[in-house]
Structures are given as structure tokens and as C-alpha cells.
Design an enzyme around this catalytic site. Structure first.
Site, PDB file in Angstrom:
ATOM      1  N   CYS A  73      24.352 -18.869 -54.326  1.00 28.45           N
ATOM      2  CA  CYS A  73      23.491 -19.302 -53.216  1.00 28.45           C
ATOM      3  C   CYS A  73      22.555 -18.172 -52.764  1.00 28.45           C
ATOM      4  CB  CYS A  73      24.337 -19.693 -52.010  1.00 28.45           C
ATOM      5  SG  CYS A  73      25.367 -21.136 -52.259  1.00 28.45           S
ATOM      6  N   GLU A  75      21.923 -17.112 -49.761  1.00 26.70           N
ATOM      7  CA  GLU A  75      22.481 -16.236 -48.717  1.00 26.70           C
ATOM      8  C   GLU A  75      23.267 -15.087 -49.336  1.00 26.70           C
ATOM      9  OE1 GLU A  75      22.577 -19.518 -48.872  1.00 26.70           O
ATOM     10  OE2 GLU A  75      22.848 -20.465 -46.928  1.00 26.70           O
ATOM     11  N   CYS A 112      26.858 -22.977 -47.166  1.00 22.32           N
ATOM     12  CA  CYS A 112      28.117 -23.515 -47.701  1.00 22.32           C
ATOM     13  C   CYS A 112      29.292 -22.682 -47.185  1.00 22.32           C
ATOM     14  CB  CYS A 112      28.081 -23.512 -49.230  1.00 22.32           C
ATOM     15  SG  CYS A 112      28.339 -21.891 -49.960  1.00 22.32           S
TER      16      CYS A 112
END
Ligand code: THU
Length: 159
Positions: A73, A75, A112
Site C-alpha cells: 500500500c 501508506e 487498511c
């Protein structure tokens, strides 16, 4: 039996212009790198920008893989880059944006579970709450600390 209530605080802004200046700058960076994500499988492009305590901004975007779980991801790409290159600098804030077919998502993007856990680790590591800015057309959400994203989190204190 005892029941406790956990309170989370979410600030909602109508558009980027309503945000404090520092958040606007960071969110613009997250939006900028969204288009450079490698997401041929989901078509969901995510960009993240991290502001460090030393003033440095680092960015990342999601990197997918034909073996799906091998991707990462936005992030964590941004945060891990920050931690790898500036291991002594704390993380002040992170802005996240996402687009489908080049268009900013309507409902605010939500990190997530694994990214929430990585944010929690950084907070404990540097002993500083991270300001989290989540982009969306309908609303931009701002949370002061990962506690509002991941209550009852596991950390080194539990080991
Ligand atoms: N994704 C992120 O990069 N960040 C989020 O906050 C949500 C999901 C990515 C992972 C995957 O590449 C794609 O979006 C679809 O799940």
C-alpha cells in the site's frame, strides 16, 4: 460485567481549501503522487505523503504485483521509506489520496488494517501521535492519532 465506550474523533472538511495550510501542502503532495502508483490489477491508485518532524516530506504510492500479496500500500511505501532514510526523525502527519480512473474517490480513502498497524508502530516508536488526513470528494477526514483509526491496538507494550 463492565462496559466501556471508546470515543474516536474525526474532523470533517468539505474541501482542501478548508484545511490548515500545512495539511493542504501535504495533501497536494499525496494527490500528486497518486497518478504515479503502479496499480494495473486493481486500477485503484493511492498516494501518500508523510511529513517528518524534521520538516522533510516523503511520498509513496501503491505498488502492486501479479502475485497479489507481494504488493504494498501507498501508506507503507511512504512510511517505510521515511523510516529507512530518516530513522531518527519522528512522523508528524500523513496525507492519503486515492483515485479510480484518474478521478478522486467520493468517499474518503480508508487505510487498511496492516497500514493502521504500521502507523501505530511509528507512533509508539517515536512517542508522538500522527495526524492523519484522508482525502475524498465528499469529505476530507482528519484524525489526530492512530488511536481513532485502530482502537485497542497491539503494540510493544503488550509483549
Ligand atoms: N491501497 C492502498 O495503497 N492504500 C489504502 O489505504 C487502501 C488500499 C491499495 C492496495 C492495492 O494496491 C489497491 O489499493 C487495492 O486494494
Amino acid at each position: 460485567m463492565k462496559t466501556t465506550e471508546i470515543r474516536i474523533v474525526v474532523h470533517e472538511f468539505e474541501n482542501i481549501g478548508e484545511l490548515p495550510e500545512a495539511d493542504q501542502v501535504l495533501l497536494r503532495e499525496a494527490r500528486r503522487v497518486t497518478s504515479m502508483a503502479y496499480a494495473p490489477y486493481s486500477g485503484f491508485h493511492v498516494g501518500a505523503a508523510v511529513l517528518l518532524g524534521n520538516g522533510t516530506v516523503v511520498t509513496g504510492n501503491n505498488q502492486e504485483n501479479s502475485a497479489y500479496p507481494s504488493g504494498l500500500c501507498a501508506e507503507r511505501v511512504a512510511m517505510f521509506y521515511a523510516n529507512a532514510n530518516y530513522p531518527d526523525s519522528d512522523i508528524k502527519s500523513i496525507a492519503v489520496s486515492a483515485a479510480k480512473n484518474g478521478i478522486l474517490v467520493g468517499e474518503s480513502v480508508k487505510p487498511c488494517g496492516a497500514c493502521r498497524q504500521a502507523l501505530a508502530e511509528a507512533e509508539v516508536r517515536f512517542n508522538r501521535p500522527i495526524r492523519i488526513i484522508l482525502d475524498g470528494k465528499d469529505a476530507i477526514l482528519v484524525l489526530q492519532g492512530v488511536e481513532s483509526l485502530l482502537p485497542l491496538s497491539f503494540s510493544k507494550k503488550d509483549l
